[in-house]
Design a protein around this motif. Structure first.
Motif, PDB file in Angstrom:
ATOM      1  N   VAL A   1       0.829  -1.216   0.000  1.00 44.25           N
ATOM      2  CA  VAL A   1       0.000   0.000   0.000  1.00 44.25           C
ATOM      3  C   VAL A   1       0.859   1.260   0.000  1.00 44.25           C
ATOM      4  O   VAL A   1       0.499   2.261  -0.618  1.00 44.25           O
ATOM      5  CB  VAL A   1      -1.044   0.027   1.140  1.00 44.25           C
ATOM      6  CG1 VAL A   1      -2.053  -1.087   0.987  1.00 44.25           C
ATOM      7  CG2 VAL A   1      -0.416   0.028   2.507  1.00 44.25           C
ATOM      8  N   VAL A   2       2.010   1.212   0.679  1.00 43.58           N
ATOM      9  CA  VAL A   2       2.905   2.373   0.662  1.00 43.58           C
ATOM     10  C   VAL A   2       3.546   2.512  -0.712  1.00 43.58           C
ATOM     11  O   VAL A   2       3.628   3.623  -1.257  1.00 43.58           O
ATOM     12  CB  VAL A   2       3.961   2.294   1.786  1.00 43.58           C
ATOM     13  CG1 VAL A   2       4.958   3.446   1.671  1.00 43.58           C
ATOM     14  CG2 VAL A   2       3.286   2.314   3.149  1.00 43.58           C
ATOM     15  N   ASP A   3       3.974   1.412  -1.311  1.00 40.19           N
ATOM     16  CA  ASP A   3       4.494   1.449  -2.686  1.00 40.19           C
ATOM     17  C   ASP A   3       3.477   2.088  -3.626  1.00 40.19           C
ATOM     18  O   ASP A   3       3.817   2.952  -4.437  1.00 40.19           O
ATOM     19  CB  ASP A   3       4.792   0.034  -3.192  1.00 40.19           C
ATOM     20  CG  ASP A   3       6.236  -0.381  -3.038  1.00 40.19           C
ATOM     21  OD1 ASP A   3       7.091   0.481  -2.757  1.00 40.19           O
ATOM     22  OD2 ASP A   3       6.511  -1.583  -3.198  1.00 40.19           O
ATOM     23  N   ALA A   4       2.230   1.662  -3.528  1.00 40.71           N
ATOM     24  CA  ALA A   4       1.175   2.181  -4.409  1.00 40.71           C
ATOM     25  C   ALA A   4       0.953   3.669  -4.173  1.00 40.71           C
ATOM     26  O   ALA A   4       0.794   4.438  -5.128  1.00 40.71           O
ATOM     27  CB  ALA A   4      -0.116   1.394  -4.199  1.00 40.71           C
ATOM     28  N   LEU A   5       0.941   4.095  -2.910  1.00 39.82           N
ATOM     29  CA  LEU A   5       0.752   5.510  -2.585  1.00 39.82           C
ATOM     30  C   LEU A   5       1.883   6.358  -3.155  1.00 39.82           C
ATOM     31  O   LEU A   5       1.644   7.395  -3.784  1.00 39.82           O
ATOM     32  CB  LEU A   5       0.667   5.685  -1.068  1.00 39.82           C
ATOM     33  CG  LEU A   5       0.571   7.117  -0.546  1.00 39.82           C
ATOM     34  CD1 LEU A   5      -0.709   7.789  -1.028  1.00 39.82           C
ATOM     35  CD2 LEU A   5       0.651   7.121   0.976  1.00 39.82           C
TER      36      LEU A   5
ATOM     37  N   SER B   1      10.086   6.302  -5.404  1.00 42.29           N
ATOM     38  CA  SER B   1       8.680   5.873  -5.333  1.00 42.29           C
ATOM     39  C   SER B   1       8.541   4.426  -4.888  1.00 42.29           C
ATOM     40  O   SER B   1       7.614   3.727  -5.294  1.00 42.29           O
ATOM     41  CB  SER B   1       8.001   6.074  -6.692  1.00 42.29           C
ATOM     42  OG  SER B   1       7.959   7.441  -7.024  1.00 42.29           O
ATOM     43  N   ARG B   2       9.447   3.988  -4.045  1.00 44.59           N
ATOM     44  CA  ARG B   2       9.401   2.614  -3.511  1.00 44.59           C
ATOM     45  C   ARG B   2       9.520   2.669  -1.995  1.00 44.59           C
ATOM     46  O   ARG B   2      10.372   3.374  -1.460  1.00 44.59           O
ATOM     47  CB  ARG B   2      10.522   1.779  -4.098  1.00 44.59           C
ATOM     48  CG  ARG B   2      10.409   1.632  -5.619  1.00 44.59           C
ATOM     49  CD  ARG B   2      11.375   0.637  -6.185  1.00 44.59           C
ATOM     50  NE  ARG B   2      11.361  -0.639  -5.516  1.00 44.59           N
ATOM     51  CZ  ARG B   2      10.546  -1.655  -5.838  1.00 44.59           C
ATOM     52  NH1 ARG B   2       9.690  -1.514  -6.813  1.00 44.59           N
ATOM     53  NH2 ARG B   2      10.603  -2.796  -5.180  1.00 44.59           N
ATOM     54  N   ALA B   3       8.667   1.924  -1.343  1.00 48.15           N
ATOM     55  CA  ALA B   3       8.712   1.840   0.116  1.00 48.15           C
ATOM     56  C   ALA B   3      10.000   1.153   0.561  1.00 48.15           C
ATOM     57  O   ALA B   3      10.557   0.332  -0.166  1.00 48.15           O
ATOM     58  CB  ALA B   3       7.502   1.067   0.624  1.00 48.15           C
ATOM     59  N   GLN B   4      10.446   1.487   1.737  1.00 48.06           N
ATOM     60  CA  GLN B   4      11.666   0.917   2.306  1.00 48.06           C
ATOM     61  C   GLN B   4      11.273  -0.047   3.423  1.00 48.06           C
ATOM     62  O   GLN B   4      10.840   0.383   4.497  1.00 48.06           O
ATOM     63  CB  GLN B   4      12.558   2.033   2.826  1.00 48.06           C
ATOM     64  CG  GLN B   4      12.951   3.007   1.735  1.00 48.06           C
ATOM     65  CD  GLN B   4      13.636   4.245   2.284  1.00 48.06           C
ATOM     66  OE1 GLN B   4      14.026   4.309   3.440  1.00 48.06           O
ATOM     67  NE2 GLN B   4      13.771   5.245   1.436  1.00 48.06           N
ATOM     68  N   PRO B   5      11.405  -1.361   3.194  1.00 47.38           N
ATOM     69  CA  PRO B   5      10.944  -2.353   4.176  1.00 47.38           C
ATOM     70  C   PRO B   5      11.468  -2.124   5.595  1.00 47.38           C
ATOM     71  O   PRO B   5      10.708  -2.243   6.560  1.00 47.38           O
ATOM     72  CB  PRO B   5      11.442  -3.678   3.606  1.00 47.38           C
ATOM     73  CG  PRO B   5      11.509  -3.436   2.133  1.00 47.38           C
ATOM     74  CD  PRO B   5      11.948  -2.005   1.988  1.00 47.38           C
ATOM     75  N   ALA B   6      12.740  -1.784   5.753  1.00 53.25           N
ATOM     76  CA  ALA B   6      13.287  -1.569   7.095  1.00 53.25           C
ATOM     77  C   ALA B   6      12.619  -0.386   7.781  1.00 53.25           C
ATOM     78  O   ALA B   6      12.359  -0.417   8.986  1.00 53.25           O
ATOM     79  CB  ALA B   6      14.797  -1.360   7.021  1.00 53.25           C
ATOM     80  N   LEU B   7      12.304   0.648   7.017  1.00 52.73           N
ATOM     81  CA  LEU B   7      11.633   1.816   7.577  1.00 52.73           C
ATOM     82  C   LEU B   7      10.213   1.455   8.016  1.00 52.73           C
ATOM     83  O   LEU B   7       9.758   1.863   9.082  1.00 52.73           O
ATOM     84  CB  LEU B   7      11.621   2.948   6.542  1.00 52.73           C
ATOM     85  CG  LEU B   7      11.190   4.326   7.005  1.00 52.73           C
ATOM     86  CD1 LEU B   7      12.027   4.825   8.174  1.00 52.73           C
ATOM     87  CD2 LEU B   7      11.274   5.307   5.842  1.00 52.73           C
ATOM     88  N   LEU B   8       9.515   0.660   7.216  1.00 50.28           N
ATOM     89  CA  LEU B   8       8.145   0.273   7.548  1.00 50.28           C
ATOM     90  C   LEU B   8       8.061  -0.543   8.835  1.00 50.28           C
ATOM     91  O   LEU B   8       7.064  -0.486   9.540  1.00 50.28           O
ATOM     92  CB  LEU B   8       7.515  -0.516   6.402  1.00 50.28           C
ATOM     93  CG  LEU B   8       6.729   0.310   5.398  1.00 50.28           C
ATOM     94  CD1 LEU B   8       7.560   1.317   4.669  1.00 50.28           C
ATOM     95  CD2 LEU B   8       5.990  -0.584   4.435  1.00 50.28           C
TER      96      LEU B   8
END
Length: 160
Positions: free
Chosen positions: A13-17, A43-50
Motif C-alpha cells: 500500500v505504501v508502494d502504491a501511494l 517511489s518505492r517503500a523501504q521495508p526496514a523503515l516500515l
C-alpha cells in the motif's frame, strides 16, 4: 482520519501511494530529466523503515490510505532525527493529512528524546514544512545511486 504505525505488511500500500502520488505532486517543480531518473528510486517503500516503529500511515475509518511518513534517529547525534519518506495522496492534499502526520511524527520523536529534526524536503513540500515550523537552510543534492542525485531543500526544526 487516524495515524498508525506501519508494518512490513503495509509494503504494497505504501508502494502504491508513493507510485501514484509522487509523479503528480512533483511534476510542477522538477524537470522531466530529473523525474525520469529519480521517480523509480524514490517511489518505492523501504521495508526496514516500515518495520522501524517510527513510520506511519494516515488512513480513514474505511482504511483508505491518505498519507505516509516517519522519522529515524541520527546514527551519531542521538538527539537529532530525520524526517523520512513523507507523502500525501495527490487527491487528498490541503485536507490536513500532512499536518496530522507530521504533528504525530514530531511528537513521537520529541517523546523519544529528539531535540532537533532535520528534513530534506522536495521543492514542492518546502512551503508546507516552513508552515510547520521548519527553517530553510539551503539546497542539497540527495544521493540516490552512483551518478544520480535528487535536488532538495535542507531544513531543520528545534523540538522543545
Amino acid at each position: 482520519m487516524h495515524v498508525r504505525a506501519t508494518t512490513r505488511d503495509d509494503l504494497a500500500v505504501v508502494d502504491a501511494l508513493l507510485a501514484r502520488s509522487y509523479p503528480k505532486l512533483l511534476k510542477k517543480d522538477y524537470p522531466p530529466s530529473v523525474l525520469v531518473t529519480a521517480l523509480p528510486l524514490i517511489s518505492r517503500a523501504q521495508p526496514a523503515l516500515l518495520s522501524s516503529g517510527t513510520y506511519y500511515l494516515v488512513e480513514t475509518d474505511g482504511h483508505r490510505i491518505l498519507g505516509a511518513g516517519g522519522w529515524s534517529r541520527d546514527r551519531q547525534a542521538r538527539t537529532v532525527g530525520h524526517i523520512r519518506h513523507v507523502v500525501t495522496d495527490a487527491t487528498a492534499t490541503r485536507r490536513g493529512v500532512g499536518r496530522l502526520l507530521l504533528g504525530h511524527v514530531l511528537e513521537q520523536a520529541r517523546v523519544q528524546g529528539v531535540t532537533q529534526m532535520e528534513c530534506w524536503s522536495t521543492f514542492t513540500a518546502e512551503p508546507f514544512y516552513r508552515e510547520m515550523g521548519f527553517e530553510t537552510l539551503g539546497p542539497i543534492d540527495v544521493p540516490l545511486q552512483p551518478g544520480i542525485t535528487f535536488p532538495a531543500i535542507r531544513m531543520k526544526q528545534r523540538l522543545l
